[in-house]
Scaffold this motif. Structure first.
Motif, mmCIF file in Angstrom:
data_model
loop_
_atom_site.group_PDB
_atom_site.id
_atom_site.type_symbol
_atom_site.label_atom_id
_atom_site.label_comp_id
_atom_site.label_asym_id
_atom_site.label_seq_id
_atom_site.Cartn_x
_atom_site.Cartn_y
_atom_site.Cartn_z
ATOM 1 N N ILE A 118 1.132 -1.441 0.224
ATOM 2 C CA ILE A 118 0.556 -0.184 -0.259
ATOM 3 C C ILE A 118 0.898 1.529 -0.068
ATOM 4 O O ILE A 118 2.082 1.524 0.918
ATOM 5 C CB ILE A 118 -1.125 0.252 1.529
ATOM 6 C CG1 ILE A 118 -1.414 -1.297 1.811
ATOM 7 C CG2 ILE A 118 -1.892 1.248 1.315
ATOM 8 C CD1 ILE A 118 -2.491 -0.716 2.055
ATOM 9 N N LEU A 119 0.809 2.027 -0.807
ATOM 10 C CA LEU A 119 0.867 4.018 -0.762
ATOM 11 C C LEU A 119 0.234 4.644 -0.127
ATOM 12 O O LEU A 119 -1.089 5.070 -1.388
ATOM 13 C CB LEU A 119 1.501 4.017 -2.579
ATOM 14 C CG LEU A 119 2.971 3.320 -2.967
ATOM 15 C CD1 LEU A 119 2.760 4.096 -4.300
ATOM 16 C CD2 LEU A 119 4.487 3.805 -2.167
ATOM 17 N N ALA A 120 0.173 4.919 1.065
ATOM 18 C CA ALA A 120 -0.594 5.872 1.748
ATOM 19 C C ALA A 120 0.434 7.535 1.548
ATOM 20 O O ALA A 120 1.390 7.660 2.572
ATOM 21 C CB ALA A 120 -0.502 5.255 3.077
ATOM 22 N N ASP A 121 -0.927 8.189 1.024
ATOM 23 C CA ASP A 121 -0.580 9.416 1.158
ATOM 24 C C ASP A 121 -0.469 10.406 2.789
ATOM 25 O O ASP A 121 -1.717 10.491 3.151
ATOM 26 C CB ASP A 121 -0.905 10.695 0.132
ATOM 27 C CG ASP A 121 -0.986 11.930 -0.030
ATOM 28 O OD1 ASP A 121 0.064 12.254 0.686
ATOM 29 O OD2 ASP A 121 -0.688 12.955 -1.051
ATOM 30 N N LEU A 122 0.179 10.562 3.329
ATOM 31 C CA LEU A 122 -0.212 11.077 4.731
ATOM 32 C C LEU A 122 -0.640 12.658 4.796
ATOM 33 O O LEU A 122 -1.293 12.856 5.974
ATOM 34 C CB LEU A 122 0.955 11.193 5.745
ATOM 35 C CG LEU A 122 1.368 9.892 6.010
ATOM 36 C CD1 LEU A 122 2.976 9.963 6.657
ATOM 37 C CD2 LEU A 122 0.468 9.075 6.296
ATOM 38 N N ARG A 123 -1.106 12.802 3.684
ATOM 39 C CA ARG A 123 -1.398 14.517 3.221
ATOM 40 C C ARG A 123 -3.162 14.557 3.495
ATOM 41 O O ARG A 123 -3.164 15.647 2.521
ATOM 42 C CB ARG A 123 -0.603 15.232 2.289
ATOM 43 C CG ARG A 123 0.788 15.821 2.461
ATOM 44 C CD ARG A 123 1.910 15.887 0.903
ATOM 45 N NE ARG A 123 1.370 15.352 0.243
ATOM 46 C CZ ARG A 123 1.430 15.866 -0.989
ATOM 47 N NH1 ARG A 123 1.193 16.504 -1.220
ATOM 48 N NH2 ARG A 123 0.734 14.371 -2.624
ATOM 49 N N PHE A 124 -3.770 14.403 3.752
ATOM 50 C CA PHE A 124 -5.258 14.298 4.118
ATOM 51 C C PHE A 124 -6.045 15.173 4.942
ATOM 52 O O PHE A 124 -5.041 15.404 6.394
ATOM 53 C CB PHE A 124 -5.691 12.819 4.524
ATOM 54 C CG PHE A 124 -6.351 12.460 3.792
ATOM 55 C CD1 PHE A 124 -7.536 11.937 2.456
ATOM 56 C CD2 PHE A 124 -5.095 11.850 2.946
ATOM 57 C CE1 PHE A 124 -7.297 10.768 1.831
ATOM 58 C CE2 PHE A 124 -5.517 10.373 1.629
ATOM 59 C CZ PHE A 124 -6.405 9.738 1.320
ATOM 60 N N ILE A 130 3.709 -1.306 4.515
ATOM 61 C CA ILE A 130 3.172 -0.198 3.480
ATOM 62 C C ILE A 130 3.967 1.426 3.520
ATOM 63 O O ILE A 130 4.818 1.186 4.475
ATOM 64 C CB ILE A 130 2.132 0.649 4.540
ATOM 65 C CG1 ILE A 130 1.049 -0.987 4.757
ATOM 66 C CG2 ILE A 130 1.851 2.178 5.066
ATOM 67 C CD1 ILE A 130 0.193 -0.212 6.636
ATOM 68 N N VAL A 131 4.229 1.776 2.309
ATOM 69 C CA VAL A 131 4.948 2.962 2.155
ATOM 70 C C VAL A 131 4.229 4.434 2.338
ATOM 71 O O VAL A 131 3.424 3.992 1.931
ATOM 72 C CB VAL A 131 5.863 2.715 0.993
ATOM 73 C CG1 VAL A 131 6.280 3.831 0.401
ATOM 74 C CG2 VAL A 131 6.230 1.532 0.526
ATOM 75 N N ALA A 132 4.412 5.454 3.296
ATOM 76 C CA ALA A 132 3.998 6.340 3.364
ATOM 77 C C ALA A 132 4.454 7.749 3.013
ATOM 78 O O ALA A 132 5.591 7.260 2.954
ATOM 79 C CB ALA A 132 3.516 6.652 4.870
ATOM 80 N N PHE A 133 3.906 8.814 2.343
ATOM 81 C CA PHE A 133 4.470 9.757 2.105
ATOM 82 C C PHE A 133 3.719 11.416 2.997
ATOM 83 O O PHE A 133 2.864 11.106 2.998
ATOM 84 C CB PHE A 133 4.947 9.890 0.578
ATOM 85 C CG PHE A 133 3.250 9.450 -0.412
ATOM 86 C CD1 PHE A 133 3.227 10.256 -1.358
ATOM 87 C CD2 PHE A 133 2.886 8.741 -0.261
ATOM 88 C CE1 PHE A 133 2.358 11.075 -1.595
ATOM 89 C CE2 PHE A 133 1.801 8.133 -1.148
ATOM 90 C CZ PHE A 133 1.623 9.563 -2.079
ATOM 91 N N ALA A 134 4.806 12.230 2.566
ATOM 92 C CA ALA A 134 3.918 13.195 3.275
ATOM 93 C C ALA A 134 4.943 14.392 3.288
ATOM 94 O O ALA A 134 6.170 14.124 2.805
ATOM 95 C CB ALA A 134 4.097 12.996 5.868
ATOM 96 N N ASP A 135 4.536 15.517 3.621
ATOM 97 C CA ASP A 135 5.392 16.763 3.025
ATOM 98 C C ASP A 135 6.824 16.819 3.961
ATOM 99 O O ASP A 135 6.921 15.731 5.130
ATOM 100 C CB ASP A 135 4.295 17.890 3.512
ATOM 101 C CG ASP A 135 3.606 17.994 2.766
ATOM 102 O OD1 ASP A 135 3.634 18.142 1.692
ATOM 103 O OD2 ASP A 135 2.694 18.846 3.611
ATOM 104 N N GLN A 153 4.957 11.970 9.686
ATOM 105 C CA GLN A 153 6.234 10.543 9.212
ATOM 106 C C GLN A 153 6.808 9.714 10.187
ATOM 107 O O GLN A 153 6.408 8.819 10.604
ATOM 108 C CB GLN A 153 7.499 11.240 9.014
ATOM 109 C CG GLN A 153 7.847 12.772 7.480
ATOM 110 C CD GLN A 153 8.483 12.483 6.903
ATOM 111 O OE1 GLN A 153 9.795 12.575 7.525
ATOM 112 N NE2 GLN A 153 8.304 14.240 6.688
ATOM 113 N N ALA A 154 6.532 10.281 11.652
ATOM 114 C CA ALA A 154 7.102 9.638 12.614
ATOM 115 C C ALA A 154 5.672 8.510 13.513
ATOM 116 O O ALA A 154 5.927 7.795 13.662
ATOM 117 C CB ALA A 154 7.437 10.677 13.966
#
Length: 124
Positions: free
Chosen positions: A51-57, A80-85, A92-93
């Motif tokens: 899963i690729l998950a954008d944390l910027r919701f 899970i690979v997450a990404f954020a600003d 991120q943490a």
């Protein structure tokens, strides 16, 4: 032989749509959603490789969704690979604490995608 499935959770068009194209070009079947609640059900039903998950919701704490995925016997094995600003160290943490294998900056996710997937799938 069936191609492995990648689920992508994103709300913002970029880099979300670019990730879909890059994954498809890389030989993955791709399914996307902009609903964190739907992501959990999709993961249970579709059994993705990762899963690729954008944390910027704007409206949701995606880390709660990641915790639900990692707390469910049917989905806890999914990488899970997450990404954020890049400046959002709190998200991120939180994503790492919630079970993401890897967290990347949204500005470099496309350039780093292959290495991030290798790392996430190796860790799992």
């Amino acid at each position: 032989m069936m191609k492995p499935l990648a689920l992508v959770l994103y709300e913002q068009l970029l880099p979300g749509s670019q990730l879909l194209n890059r994954l498809q070009d890389g030989g993955y079947r791709v399914q996307s959603t902009s609903s964190p609640q739907e992501l959990v059900e999709l993961a249970r039903a579709e059994k993705p490789l990762f899963i690729l998950a954008d944390l910027r919701f704007a409206s949701n704490n995606i880390c709660d969704t990641l915790r639900r995925l990692k707390g469910d016997d049917a989905t806890k094995h999914i990488a899970i690979v997450a990404f954020a600003d890049p400046a959002d160290t709190r998200s991120q943490a939180g994503a790492l604490e919630a079970g993401a294998a890897v967290v990347a900056g949204s500005d470099g996710i496309l350039d780093q995608l292959e290495a991030l997937l290798d790392q996430a799938l190796h860790v799992e």
